[in-house]
Scaffold this motif. Structure first.
Motif, PDB file in Angstrom:
ATOM      1  N   PRO A  24      37.000  30.218 -29.577  1.00 38.01           N
ATOM      2  CA  PRO A  24      36.590  30.185 -28.168  1.00 38.01           C
ATOM      3  C   PRO A  24      35.077  30.025 -28.036  1.00 38.01           C
ATOM      4  O   PRO A  24      34.310  30.415 -28.922  1.00 38.01           O
ATOM      5  N   THR A  25      34.654  29.477 -26.920  1.00 34.61           N
ATOM      6  CA  THR A  25      33.226  29.312 -26.668  1.00 34.61           C
ATOM      7  C   THR A  25      32.720  30.277 -25.611  1.00 34.61           C
ATOM      8  O   THR A  25      31.528  30.309 -25.330  1.00 34.61           O
ATOM      9  N   SER A  26      33.612  31.068 -25.022  1.00 32.82           N
ATOM     10  CA  SER A  26      33.187  32.042 -24.021  1.00 32.82           C
ATOM     11  C   SER A  26      34.089  33.276 -24.081  1.00 32.82           C
ATOM     12  O   SER A  26      35.207  33.218 -24.597  1.00 32.82           O
ATOM     13  N   TYR A  27      33.590  34.360 -23.520  1.00 33.38           N
ATOM     14  CA  TYR A  27      34.356  35.600 -23.455  1.00 33.38           C
ATOM     15  C   TYR A  27      35.605  35.396 -22.601  1.00 33.38           C
ATOM     16  O   TYR A  27      36.694  35.840 -22.956  1.00 33.38           O
ATOM     17  N   CYS A  67      23.427  40.489 -25.087  1.00 35.08           N
ATOM     18  CA  CYS A  67      24.284  40.262 -26.245  1.00 35.08           C
ATOM     19  C   CYS A  67      25.315  39.205 -25.885  1.00 35.08           C
ATOM     20  O   CYS A  67      25.479  38.851 -24.722  1.00 35.08           O
ATOM     21  N   ARG A  68      25.959  38.699 -26.904  1.00 37.37           N
ATOM     22  CA  ARG A  68      27.004  37.710 -26.675  1.00 37.37           C
ATOM     23  C   ARG A  68      28.034  37.844 -27.781  1.00 37.37           C
ATOM     24  O   ARG A  68      27.779  38.455 -28.824  1.00 37.37           O
ATOM     25  N   LYS A  85      38.101  36.795 -36.130  1.00 34.37           N
ATOM     26  CA  LYS A  85      36.971  37.724 -36.178  1.00 34.37           C
ATOM     27  C   LYS A  85      36.093  37.539 -34.946  1.00 34.37           C
ATOM     28  O   LYS A  85      35.663  36.435 -34.634  1.00 34.37           O
ATOM     29  N   ALA A  86      35.827  38.619 -34.251  1.00 35.27           N
ATOM     30  CA  ALA A  86      34.918  38.605 -33.103  1.00 35.27           C
ATOM     31  C   ALA A  86      33.737  39.498 -33.441  1.00 35.27           C
ATOM     32  O   ALA A  86      33.913  40.596 -33.978  1.00 35.27           O
ATOM     33  N   ARG A  87      32.538  39.032 -33.164  1.00 33.18           N
ATOM     34  CA  ARG A  87      31.323  39.796 -33.429  1.00 33.18           C
ATOM     35  C   ARG A  87      30.485  39.869 -32.168  1.00 33.18           C
ATOM     36  O   ARG A  87      30.281  38.861 -31.487  1.00 33.18           O
ATOM     37  N   SER A  92      18.934  37.531 -30.154  1.00 33.72           N
ATOM     38  CA  SER A  92      17.677  37.810 -30.858  1.00 33.72           C
ATOM     39  C   SER A  92      16.531  36.928 -30.395  1.00 33.72           C
ATOM     40  O   SER A  92      15.373  37.280 -30.559  1.00 33.72           O
ATOM     41  N   TYR A  93      16.823  35.787 -29.790  1.00 29.08           N
ATOM     42  CA  TYR A  93      15.743  34.919 -29.335  1.00 29.08           C
ATOM     43  C   TYR A  93      14.962  35.522 -28.169  1.00 29.08           C
ATOM     44  O   TYR A  93      13.911  35.032 -27.810  1.00 29.08           O
ATOM     45  N   THR A  94      15.454  36.616 -27.604  1.00 27.99           N
ATOM     46  CA  THR A  94      14.721  37.274 -26.523  1.00 27.99           C
ATOM     47  C   THR A  94      13.876  38.446 -27.034  1.00 27.99           C
ATOM     48  O   THR A  94      13.156  39.056 -26.267  1.00 27.99           O
ATOM     49  N   GLN A  95      13.970  38.753 -28.330  1.00 30.66           N
ATOM     50  CA  GLN A  95      13.241  39.887 -28.885  1.00 30.66           C
ATOM     51  C   GLN A  95      11.854  39.475 -29.365  1.00 30.66           C
ATOM     52  O   GLN A  95      11.632  38.345 -29.758  1.00 30.66           O
ATOM     53  N   GLN A  96      10.930  40.444 -29.316  1.00 32.00           N
ATOM     54  CA  GLN A  96       9.569  40.213 -29.787  1.00 32.00           C
ATOM     55  C   GLN A  96       9.212  41.289 -30.807  1.00 32.00           C
ATOM     56  O   GLN A  96       9.391  42.477 -30.546  1.00 32.00           O
ATOM     57  N   GLN A  97       8.709  40.854 -31.973  1.00 30.10           N
ATOM     58  CA  GLN A  97       8.328  41.809 -32.997  1.00 30.10           C
ATOM     59  C   GLN A  97       7.213  42.709 -32.474  1.00 30.10           C
ATOM     60  O   GLN A  97       6.279  42.264 -31.827  1.00 30.10           O
TER      61      GLN A  97
END
Length: 123
Positions: A24-27, A67-68, A85-87, A92-97
């Motif tokens: 699937p490509t969406s929830y 999250c997605r 399997k669903a994860r 992470s592209y919205t996080q800043q170190q």
């Protein structure tokens, strides 16, 4: 002519099989299939039992990291489906170190370490 018809039936059933076992490509799409609902429930249960997160009040001026869901069909060597399997993963592209995280960790093992450990175990 019957041979051509049989070929058509085989091709049709193959296409139906492939389309019913697509990732699937969406929830919304995933939750329309019972096998993906089960995979999602298993992932949520694992996250809860491992105490993966803690619900807290977000500090003023801060935004939560989204999250997605990522879906994968795991197959065994002959190509048959092993499991769905669903994860649940952070966007992470919205996080800043230094803001959202300070360190990253990725467990790795060198083959020498693995061999050395096996030798100590008598393997």
């Amino acid at each position: 002519m019957p041979h051509l018809f049989q070929l058509f039936l085989n091709l049709s059933s193959l296409l139906i099989s492939i389309s019913s076992n697509k990732e699937p490509t969406s929830y919304r799409e995933a939750t329309s299939y019972p096998k993906w609902k089960v995979a999602i429930d298993l992932e949520l249960a694992a996250l809860e039992s491992n105490h993966t997160w803690e619900l807290v009040v977000l500090p003023p001026g801060k935004k939560a990291i989204g999250c997605r869901w990522v879906y994968k069909i795991k197959k065994i060597s002959d190509g048959t489906v092993d499991k769905f399997k669903a994860r649940l993963v952070a966007k992470s592209y919205t996080q800043q170190q230094g803001v959202n995280y300070h360190d990253t960790f990725s467990p790795t093992a060198k083959i020498v370490t693995v061999r050395h450990g096996a030798e100590e175990d008598g393997g």
